[in-house]
Scaffold this motif. Structure first.
Motif, PDB file in Angstrom:
ATOM      1  N   GLU A 106     -28.921  61.263   1.159  1.00 57.27           N
ATOM      2  CA  GLU A 106     -27.786  61.818   1.005  1.00 57.27           C
ATOM      3  C   GLU A 106     -26.974  61.337  -0.014  1.00 57.27           C
ATOM      4  O   GLU A 106     -26.856  60.091  -0.284  1.00 57.27           O
ATOM      5  N   ILE A 107     -26.290  62.097  -0.655  1.00 58.64           N
ATOM      6  CA  ILE A 107     -25.280  61.682  -1.701  1.00 58.64           C
ATOM      7  C   ILE A 107     -23.996  62.268  -1.486  1.00 58.64           C
ATOM      8  O   ILE A 107     -23.945  63.633  -1.148  1.00 58.64           O
ATOM      9  N   ASP A 108     -22.981  61.617  -1.315  1.00 61.23           N
ATOM     10  CA  ASP A 108     -21.458  61.876  -0.999  1.00 61.23           C
ATOM     11  C   ASP A 108     -20.664  62.165  -2.365  1.00 61.23           C
ATOM     12  O   ASP A 108     -20.725  61.482  -3.205  1.00 61.23           O
ATOM     13  N   GLY A 109     -20.065  63.433  -2.247  1.00 59.80           N
ATOM     14  CA  GLY A 109     -18.777  63.635  -3.190  1.00 59.80           C
ATOM     15  C   GLY A 109     -17.608  63.899  -2.807  1.00 59.80           C
ATOM     16  O   GLY A 109     -17.452  63.444  -1.681  1.00 59.80           O
ATOM     17  N   PRO A 110     -16.598  63.969  -3.760  1.00 62.75           N
ATOM     18  CA  PRO A 110     -15.360  63.936  -3.212  1.00 62.75           C
ATOM     19  C   PRO A 110     -14.652  65.084  -2.120  1.00 62.75           C
ATOM     20  O   PRO A 110     -14.098  64.846  -1.374  1.00 62.75           O
ATOM     21  N   GLU A 136     -23.369  67.619  -9.852  1.00 64.29           N
ATOM     22  CA  GLU A 136     -22.443  68.499  -9.592  1.00 64.29           C
ATOM     23  C   GLU A 136     -21.489  68.131  -8.280  1.00 64.29           C
ATOM     24  O   GLU A 136     -20.512  68.386  -8.161  1.00 64.29           O
ATOM     25  N   VAL A 137     -22.481  67.944  -7.300  1.00 65.64           N
ATOM     26  CA  VAL A 137     -21.816  67.591  -5.865  1.00 65.64           C
ATOM     27  C   VAL A 137     -20.847  66.448  -6.132  1.00 65.64           C
ATOM     28  O   VAL A 137     -19.981  66.505  -5.463  1.00 65.64           O
ATOM     29  N   GLN A 138     -21.096  65.214  -7.027  1.00 66.31           N
ATOM     30  CA  GLN A 138     -20.170  64.387  -7.170  1.00 66.31           C
ATOM     31  C   GLN A 138     -18.939  64.342  -8.141  1.00 66.31           C
ATOM     32  O   GLN A 138     -18.306  63.642  -8.167  1.00 66.31           O
ATOM     33  N   MET A 139     -19.069  65.548  -8.586  1.00 67.17           N
ATOM     34  CA  MET A 139     -17.727  65.916  -9.734  1.00 67.17           C
ATOM     35  C   MET A 139     -16.539  66.623  -8.982  1.00 67.17           C
ATOM     36  O   MET A 139     -16.952  67.669  -8.273  1.00 67.17           O
ATOM     37  N   HIS A 144     -17.369  72.928 -10.076  1.00 67.65           N
ATOM     38  CA  HIS A 144     -18.486  72.008  -9.518  1.00 67.65           C
ATOM     39  C   HIS A 144     -19.060  72.343  -8.176  1.00 67.65           C
ATOM     40  O   HIS A 144     -20.251  72.588  -7.839  1.00 67.65           O
ATOM     41  N   VAL A 145     -18.147  72.294  -7.169  1.00 71.65           N
ATOM     42  CA  VAL A 145     -18.415  72.791  -5.748  1.00 71.65           C
ATOM     43  C   VAL A 145     -19.072  74.087  -5.802  1.00 71.65           C
ATOM     44  O   VAL A 145     -20.114  74.413  -4.979  1.00 71.65           O
TER      45      VAL A 145
END
Ligand code: FES
Length: 244
Positions: A106-110, A136-139, A144-145
């Motif tokens: 799992e990688i969490d973004g805003p 992209e997910v983290q930006m 990006h979303v």
């Protein structure tokens, strides 16, 4: 089918009409139940040469019970012509019945997060756009979303999923059941059988794999995660002759 035997359905996925399913036969082809649409699906590229969309190609009529080749050797692809009996390809199923998310990182973004289980990668490369999917997910920012969601939904195998941080639910779209034969001219190869729309896949053992919105099944016979694709078609240069 009793409640106890009911196959698991991945969170966010919607099961297709149960009359449509794929049965993996022992050391043989895929038997199609029901009459889902089947067509060639060509991966097209953007101006940067990255996988970007699908172009629909030739359609094939299916009758209930039709057999589709999974050894890569039929001379009548996408159908089985019995060549697997002499081809000597080991078609033993090796995939786990465990839910895909059990093996995911799992990688969490805003705003959104992603889960990724690389075991199921079909090497379609939609994740290589922009700053690449994982970045992209983290930006922050809507662009990006949007791109991250686009990339995940084009990932044919379901390896990649995006989640809404506010609801903690996957961002998924229900689709009608369909089968497609992936062609990847950017890599110069043919790819897996793509299943969309929550189609149940039943092992030769009788047990069902977890039902997911997007799945890819091996057609070249070389996957180490049968019946699922693991991208091996690229290394064995699988070519089905259907994208002429
Ligand atoms: S599985 Fe029968 S010819 Fe390939």
């Amino acid at each position: 089918m009793t409640q106890k035997d009911k196959p698991a359905i991945q969170i966010g996925s919607v099961e297709s009409d149960p009359a449509v399913s794929i049965e993996v036969t022992k050391n043989g082809p895929y038997r199609v139940h029901g009459t889902p649409p089947l067509h060639v699906s060509v991966i097209t590229q953007n101006s940067e040469g990255q996988s970007w969309s699908y172009q629909e190609g030739q359609a094939f009529a299916l009758k209930d019970g039709d057999m589709l080749c999974r050894c890569g050797h039929s001379k009548n692809k996408p159908y089985c012509d019995g060549s697997h009996l002499k081809a000597g390809v080991d078609l033993t199923e090796t995939a786990s019945f465990a839910p895909l998310l059990e093996g995911a990182t799992e990688i969490d973004g805003p705003t959104i997060s992603l889960t990724d289980n690389e075991t199921y990668c079909a090497f379609a490369r939609f994740c290589d756009n922009g700053q690449r999917f994982w970045n992209e997910v983290q930006m922050p920012g809507e662009a990006h979303v949007k791109l991250a969601i686009y990339e995940a939904h084009h990932c044919p195998s379901g390896r990649l999923m995006v989640w809404d941080n506010a609801t903690r639910k996957p961002i998924e779209t229900a689709e009608p059941a369909s089968l497609s034969l992936i062609e990847d001219p950017g890599e110069g190869v043919s790819g897996p059988l793509s299943l969309r729309g929550g189609i149940r896949v039943q092992s030769a053992s009788g047990e069902s794999y977890e039902i997911r919105n997007r799945q890819t099944l091996c057609r070249c016979g070389a996957s180490s995660n049968k019946p699922f694709c693991d991208g091996s078609h690229a290394s064995v240069k699988f070519e089905d002759g259907l994208n002429k």
